[in-house]
Design a protein around this motif. Sequence first.
Motif, PDB file in Angstrom:
ATOM      1  N   THR A 190      -9.070   4.491 -28.016  1.00 37.91           N
ATOM      2  CA  THR A 190      -8.885   3.083 -27.650  1.00 37.91           C
ATOM      3  C   THR A 190      -9.978   2.648 -26.685  1.00 37.91           C
ATOM      4  OG1 THR A 190      -6.491   3.211 -27.952  1.00 37.91           O
ATOM      5  CG2 THR A 190      -7.325   1.426 -26.551  1.00 37.91           C
ATOM      6  N   TRP A 191     -10.626   1.555 -27.019  1.00 34.16           N
ATOM      7  CA  TRP A 191     -11.735   1.035 -26.215  1.00 34.16           C
ATOM      8  C   TRP A 191     -11.207  -0.082 -25.332  1.00 34.16           C
ATOM      9  CZ3 TRP A 191     -16.944   2.616 -27.156  1.00 34.16           C
ATOM     10  CH2 TRP A 191     -17.921   1.941 -26.399  1.00 34.16           C
ATOM     11  N   PHE A 192     -11.570  -0.055 -24.039  1.00 30.59           N
ATOM     12  CA  PHE A 192     -11.119  -1.165 -23.193  1.00 30.59           C
ATOM     13  C   PHE A 192     -12.276  -1.886 -22.522  1.00 30.59           C
ATOM     14  CE2 PHE A 192     -10.772   2.368 -20.126  1.00 30.59           C
ATOM     15  CZ  PHE A 192     -11.246   1.805 -18.938  1.00 30.59           C
ATOM     16  N   TYR A 193     -12.051  -3.185 -22.361  1.00 23.05           N
ATOM     17  CA  TYR A 193     -13.044  -4.131 -21.867  1.00 23.05           C
ATOM     18  C   TYR A 193     -12.515  -4.752 -20.570  1.00 23.05           C
ATOM     19  CZ  TYR A 193     -14.116  -3.978 -26.917  1.00 23.05           C
ATOM     20  OH  TYR A 193     -14.387  -3.577 -28.211  1.00 23.05           O
ATOM     21  N   PRO A 194     -13.087  -4.404 -19.420  1.00 22.84           N
ATOM     22  CA  PRO A 194     -12.552  -4.880 -18.142  1.00 22.84           C
ATOM     23  C   PRO A 194     -13.134  -6.229 -17.726  1.00 22.84           C
ATOM     24  CG  PRO A 194     -14.274  -3.293 -17.746  1.00 22.84           C
ATOM     25  CD  PRO A 194     -14.148  -3.405 -19.245  1.00 22.84           C
ATOM     26  N   GLY A 195     -12.600  -6.752 -16.627  1.00 25.30           N
ATOM     27  CA  GLY A 195     -13.036  -8.041 -16.117  1.00 25.30           C
ATOM     28  C   GLY A 195     -14.378  -8.020 -15.427  1.00 25.30           C
ATOM     29  N   HIS A 196     -14.850  -6.852 -15.043  1.00 22.61           N
ATOM     30  CA  HIS A 196     -16.172  -6.666 -14.429  1.00 22.61           C
ATOM     31  C   HIS A 196     -16.726  -5.336 -14.928  1.00 22.61           C
ATOM     32  CE1 HIS A 196     -15.226  -9.696 -11.193  1.00 22.61           C
ATOM     33  NE2 HIS A 196     -14.007  -9.216 -11.383  1.00 22.61           N
ATOM     34  N   GLY A 197     -18.041  -5.259 -15.073  1.00 24.94           N
ATOM     35  CA  GLY A 197     -18.684  -3.979 -15.326  1.00 24.94           C
ATOM     36  C   GLY A 197     -18.589  -3.487 -16.751  1.00 24.94           C
ATOM     37  N   ASP A 198     -18.858  -2.186 -16.901  1.00 25.68           N
ATOM     38  CA  ASP A 198     -18.958  -1.573 -18.220  1.00 25.68           C
ATOM     39  C   ASP A 198     -17.593  -1.298 -18.834  1.00 25.68           C
ATOM     40  OD1 ASP A 198     -21.691  -1.599 -17.848  1.00 25.68           O
ATOM     41  OD2 ASP A 198     -21.812   0.530 -17.271  1.00 25.68           O
ATOM     42  N   ASP A 199     -17.598  -1.077 -20.135  1.00 21.77           N
ATOM     43  CA  ASP A 199     -16.400  -0.692 -20.875  1.00 21.77           C
ATOM     44  C   ASP A 199     -16.183   0.814 -20.755  1.00 21.77           C
ATOM     45  OD1 ASP A 199     -16.904  -3.301 -21.722  1.00 21.77           O
ATOM     46  OD2 ASP A 199     -17.439  -2.703 -23.766  1.00 21.77           O
ATOM     47  N   SER A 200     -15.049   1.255 -21.307  1.00 25.77           N
ATOM     48  CA  SER A 200     -14.790   2.692 -21.410  1.00 25.77           C
ATOM     49  C   SER A 200     -13.751   2.908 -22.493  1.00 25.77           C
ATOM     50  CB  SER A 200     -14.313   3.268 -20.069  1.00 25.77           C
ATOM     51  OG  SER A 200     -14.225   4.691 -20.123  1.00 25.77           O
ATOM     52  N   THR A 201     -13.382   4.166 -22.695  1.00 28.33           N
ATOM     53  CA  THR A 201     -12.280   4.512 -23.595  1.00 28.33           C
ATOM     54  C   THR A 201     -11.166   5.164 -22.790  1.00 28.33           C
ATOM     55  OG1 THR A 201     -13.128   6.719 -24.105  1.00 28.33           O
ATOM     56  CG2 THR A 201     -13.874   4.885 -25.514  1.00 28.33           C
ATOM     57  N   LEU A 202      -9.956   5.106 -23.317  1.00 24.36           N
ATOM     58  CA  LEU A 202      -8.842   5.757 -22.625  1.00 24.36           C
ATOM     59  C   LEU A 202      -9.050   7.264 -22.548  1.00 24.36           C
ATOM     60  CD1 LEU A 202      -5.661   3.840 -23.846  1.00 24.36           C
ATOM     61  CD2 LEU A 202      -7.182   3.359 -21.910  1.00 24.36           C
ATOM     62  N   GLY A 203      -9.681   7.835 -23.573  1.00 21.39           N
ATOM     63  CA  GLY A 203      -9.925   9.275 -23.548  1.00 21.39           C
ATOM     64  C   GLY A 203     -10.839   9.689 -22.418  1.00 21.39           C
ATOM     65  N   ALA A 204     -11.810   8.845 -22.095  1.00 21.97           N
ATOM     66  CA  ALA A 204     -12.738   9.167 -21.013  1.00 21.97           C
ATOM     67  C   ALA A 204     -12.083   9.090 -19.645  1.00 21.97           C
ATOM     68  CB  ALA A 204     -13.937   8.222 -21.060  1.00 21.97           C
ATOM     69  N   GLU A 205     -10.982   8.342 -19.546  1.00 24.27           N
ATOM     70  CA  GLU A 205     -10.334   8.111 -18.250  1.00 24.27           C
ATOM     71  C   GLU A 205      -9.018   8.866 -18.074  1.00 24.27           C
ATOM     72  OE1 GLU A 205     -12.134   6.235 -16.203  1.00 24.27           O
ATOM     73  OE2 GLU A 205     -13.557   5.732 -17.804  1.00 24.27           O
ATOM     74  N   ARG A 206      -8.411   9.309 -19.149  1.00 20.58           N
ATOM     75  CA  ARG A 206      -7.034   9.801 -19.110  1.00 20.58           C
ATOM     76  C   ARG A 206      -6.819  10.936 -18.099  1.00 20.58           C
ATOM     77  NH1 ARG A 206      -3.142   8.891 -22.717  1.00 20.58           N
ATOM     78  NH2 ARG A 206      -4.633   8.237 -24.343  1.00 20.58           N
ATOM     79  N   ALA A 207      -7.723  11.905 -18.083  1.00 17.22           N
ATOM     80  CA  ALA A 207      -7.536  13.066 -17.207  1.00 17.22           C
ATOM     81  C   ALA A 207      -7.592  12.697 -15.734  1.00 17.22           C
ATOM     82  CB  ALA A 207      -8.588  14.124 -17.516  1.00 17.22           C
ATOM     83  N   SER A 208      -8.144  11.534 -15.420  1.00 22.16           N
ATOM     84  CA  SER A 208      -8.299  11.131 -14.022  1.00 22.16           C
ATOM     85  C   SER A 208      -7.111  10.362 -13.476  1.00 22.16           C
ATOM     86  CB  SER A 208      -9.556  10.263 -13.872  1.00 22.16           C
ATOM     87  OG  SER A 208     -10.713  10.976 -14.255  1.00 22.16           O
ATOM     88  N   VAL A 209      -6.164   9.981 -14.345  1.00 20.98           N
ATOM     89  CA  VAL A 209      -5.046   9.158 -13.883  1.00 20.98           C
ATOM     90  C   VAL A 209      -4.266   9.827 -12.736  1.00 20.98           C
ATOM     91  CG1 VAL A 209      -2.896   8.019 -14.541  1.00 20.98           C
ATOM     92  CG2 VAL A 209      -4.870   7.922 -16.080  1.00 20.98           C
ATOM     93  N   PRO A 210      -3.959  11.115 -12.786  1.00 18.62           N
ATOM     94  CA  PRO A 210      -3.269  11.740 -11.634  1.00 18.62           C
ATOM     95  C   PRO A 210      -4.079  11.645 -10.348  1.00 18.62           C
ATOM     96  CG  PRO A 210      -3.084  13.141 -13.564  1.00 18.62           C
ATOM     97  CD  PRO A 210      -4.072  12.076 -13.919  1.00 18.62           C
ATOM     98  N   ASP A 211      -5.400  11.739 -10.460  1.00 15.06           N
ATOM     99  CA  ASP A 211      -6.249  11.596  -9.274  1.00 15.06           C
ATOM    100  C   ASP A 211      -6.191  10.174  -8.722  1.00 15.06           C
ATOM    101  OD1 ASP A 211      -7.049  14.230  -9.502  1.00 15.06           O
ATOM    102  OD2 ASP A 211      -8.831  13.728 -10.699  1.00 15.06           O
ATOM    103  N   TRP A 212      -6.153   9.175  -9.613  1.00 11.70           N
ATOM    104  CA  TRP A 212      -6.022   7.794  -9.142  1.00 11.70           C
ATOM    105  C   TRP A 212      -4.721   7.633  -8.378  1.00 11.70           C
ATOM    106  CZ3 TRP A 212      -6.990   5.003 -14.499  1.00 11.70           C
ATOM    107  CH2 TRP A 212      -8.278   5.323 -14.945  1.00 11.70           C
ATOM    108  N   ARG A 213      -3.650   8.185  -8.915  1.00 14.85           N
ATOM    109  CA  ARG A 213      -2.344   8.046  -8.251  1.00 14.85           C
ATOM    110  C   ARG A 213      -2.371   8.733  -6.878  1.00 14.85           C
ATOM    111  NH1 ARG A 213       2.684   6.759 -10.021  1.00 14.85           N
ATOM    112  NH2 ARG A 213       2.052   6.758 -12.214  1.00 14.85           N
ATOM    113  N   ALA A 214      -2.972   9.903  -6.817  1.00 15.52           N
ATOM    114  CA  ALA A 214      -3.035  10.635  -5.548  1.00 15.52           C
ATOM    115  C   ALA A 214      -3.936   9.935  -4.539  1.00 15.52           C
ATOM    116  CB  ALA A 214      -3.541  12.048  -5.797  1.00 15.52           C
ATOM    117  N   ARG A 215      -4.964   9.275  -5.034  1.00 12.71           N
ATOM    118  CA  ARG A 215      -5.899   8.568  -4.155  1.00 12.71           C
ATOM    119  C   ARG A 215      -5.216   7.404  -3.460  1.00 12.71           C
ATOM    120  NH1 ARG A 215     -10.739   7.024  -7.625  1.00 12.71           N
ATOM    121  NH2 ARG A 215      -9.516   5.201  -8.213  1.00 12.71           N
ATOM    122  N   GLY A 216      -4.266   6.779  -4.127  1.00 18.32           N
ATOM    123  CA  GLY A 216      -3.527   5.668  -3.523  1.00 18.32           C
ATOM    124  C   GLY A 216      -4.343   4.401  -3.447  1.00 18.32           C
ATOM    125  N   TRP A 217      -3.777   3.433  -2.812  1.00 17.55           N
ATOM    126  CA  TRP A 217      -4.390   2.097  -2.810  1.00 17.55           C
ATOM    127  C   TRP A 217      -5.403   1.955  -1.696  1.00 17.55           C
ATOM    128  CZ3 TRP A 217      -3.461  -2.178   0.680  1.00 17.55           C
ATOM    129  CH2 TRP A 217      -2.731  -1.820   1.836  1.00 17.55           C
TER     130      TRP A 217
END
Length: 217
Positions: A190-217
Amino acid sequence: MTYTGEVTVGGPPDTREAGDLQITKIAVGPMANNAYLLRCALTGEQVLIDAADEAPRLLELIGDGGLARVVTTHRHGDHWQALSAVVEATGAETVAGEDDADELPVPVDVRVRTGARVRVGSCELEVIEIVGHTPGSIVLAYDDPDGITHLFTGDSLFPGGVGRTWSPDDFIRLVNDVETKIFDRFDDDTWFYPGHGDDSTLGAERASVPDWRARGW
């Protein structure tokens, strides 16, 4: 030429074919926002996602083909600076998430929630509410019957993380929605197009989701 999605303010747009849907990405200033012009290859109908800024450039991109509607992904001003001018010039219908609609500078003709559909000629976008960046942020999903899914994520999802939030509670809501409504549902290609910057795919980002959650806001 091969689509990359790497556009810059003042530079040329980038276009790709997604089955019957043509996707053209352009960057506008001064905050380097992405706007996306969608065109149905069968009917010629056009829809703009985020009339962010630089109305003359957006109107030039739209050209003589007319504009059926403008979808605004969320209430923040950098995503609608050109909205009034584009609507006035084209007569386009306005679409936005129910809980952000009252914050836009023009009346919203169609207020949407999860499960609503936005037409682009013979093509169809599914609305997915993603709460956290704003109360009424929406993601738009186009499932190409002969290809991959395409997501227009506004400021809810970027390469490298979720969008900005202003409280721990909002961050939890956002990362939960992104994980359950996007990553748990759609495939890696799945390809995603954000409001700023470059696109990406969910596969390229999926493994990082736990790190995003741990990083917090």
